[in-house]
Design an enzyme around this catalytic site. Structure first.
Site, PDB file in Angstrom:
ATOM      1  N   TYR A   1      20.570  54.512  86.658  1.00 56.42           N
ATOM      2  CA  TYR A   1      19.836  53.474  86.732  1.00 56.42           C
ATOM      3  C   TYR A   1      20.167  52.506  85.491  1.00 56.42           C
ATOM      4  O   TYR A   1      20.311  51.426  85.796  1.00 56.42           O
ATOM      5  CB  TYR A   1      18.321  53.825  86.541  1.00 56.42           C
ATOM      6  CG  TYR A   1      17.248  52.463  86.777  1.00 56.42           C
ATOM      7  CD1 TYR A   1      17.230  51.681  88.050  1.00 56.42           C
ATOM      8  CD2 TYR A   1      16.761  52.193  85.542  1.00 56.42           C
ATOM      9  CE1 TYR A   1      16.327  50.731  88.013  1.00 56.42           C
ATOM     10  CE2 TYR A   1      15.972  50.958  85.697  1.00 56.42           C
ATOM     11  CZ  TYR A   1      15.651  50.101  86.822  1.00 56.42           C
ATOM     12  OH  TYR A   1      15.039  49.088  86.587  1.00 56.42           O
TER      13      TYR A   1
ATOM     14  N   SER B   1      16.995  45.072  84.038  1.00 56.97           N
ATOM     15  CA  SER B   1      16.218  45.708  83.538  1.00 56.97           C
ATOM     16  C   SER B   1      16.262  45.862  82.066  1.00 56.97           C
ATOM     17  O   SER B   1      17.405  45.615  81.556  1.00 56.97           O
ATOM     18  CB  SER B   1      16.111  46.977  83.966  1.00 56.97           C
ATOM     19  OG  SER B   1      15.419  48.000  83.165  1.00 56.97           O
TER      20      SER B   1
END
Length: 268
Positions: A167, A154
């Site tokens: 995350y 990401s």
């Protein structure tokens, strides 16, 4: 070739086609990876937690592309899930040529606010299962001098993100692990890349706890094309989308504490 066409001398049969494993296939990005691979005559093993969604996807792809599709309903946060999946692949005598580690999730909120079990599950899915699958399937790829591994990271991997700490840290791990794996397999015939999407039109933010996340979102098929383009160019990583590329590069030019504070304000 459709399900009703007969194989020709130039067309592999259903049993001769290579196999790909796509984790987290019940989401938008997983669907896009599955469609891309099936369109290129690749049989599929699709995993996810929602049995009905997997079944619908399998039926659509099998009929539309004439490839074999095996579904595995698994929760990769469970310690038994990945060993069980690998055992089932072995029992079916399925050798995986392409591994897409797409499964992952995040939770919006501070570390103090989020359940410890929830954070542990994030790490188990985003990091532990990914490492287990890579380490288990890579030796056979190396022995065949052929294979592909795509790990979904990401743009959150490029800086700490307060309010999304678990995350972002997990995706930083995925990016670092993939870069090292790329170097370890260089010249072996095995291709490795980490794809780093920014905000994408999937159910990710709804699952994270905020479907109103700001900003324009890329399409899942765009992310998939970027990933395979990176593989074709032998790149260890790729950021999807021009704006996301600029932002990821800009982070390197800003002091870490400023980048971290800015990321936290964006989430907040």
């Amino acid at each position: 070739m459709t399900a009703h066409q007969q194989p020709t001398d130039r067309t592999p049969t259903r049993d001769e086609r290579p196999w790909a494993l796509v984790t987290g296939a019940t989401g938008g990005l997983g669907h896009a990876f599955a469609d891309y691979l099936a369109a290129r005559d690749v049989n599929l093993v699709l995993t996810g937690r929602r049995t009905e969604v997997l079944a619908e996807l399998a039926d659509r792809i099998s009929v539309g592309h004439g490839v074999q599709v095996v579904t595995e309903t698994v929760d990769l946060s469970s310690p038994q899930a990945t060993p069980g999946l690998l055992a089932d692949l072995s029992a079916r005598r399925i050798e995986i040529d392409t591994l897409v580690n797409n499964a992952g999730f995040g939770t919006l909120g501070t570390v103090a606010e989020i359940s410890p079990d929830r954070l542990a599950s994030e790490v188990a899915v985003d990091c532990q299962a990914l490492v287990q699958l890579c380490s288990a399937l890579l030796p056979a790829m190396l022995a065949r001098h052929q294979g592909t591994i795509i790990n979904v990271s990401s743009t959150a991997a490029f800086q700490p993100v307060p309010g999304f700490a678990g995350y972002a840290a997990a995706k930083a791990f995925v990016l670092s692990f993939s870069r090292a794996l790329w170097q370890e397999t260089k010249g072996s015939g095995v291709r490795v890349t980490a794809i780093c999407p920014g905000p994408t039109s999937t159910g990710f933010f709804r699952a994270a706890g905020d479907d109103g996340f700001p900003g324009r979102r890329r399409r899942p098929d765009q992310v998939v094309r970027t990933a395979f383009a990176a593989l074709s160019r032998d790149r260890p990583q790729a950021v999807d989308g021009l704006v996301n590329k600029i932002q990821a590069f800009a982070v390197r030019l800003v002091p870490a504490r400023i980048a971290t504070a800015a990321a936290g304000r964006f989430i907040g």
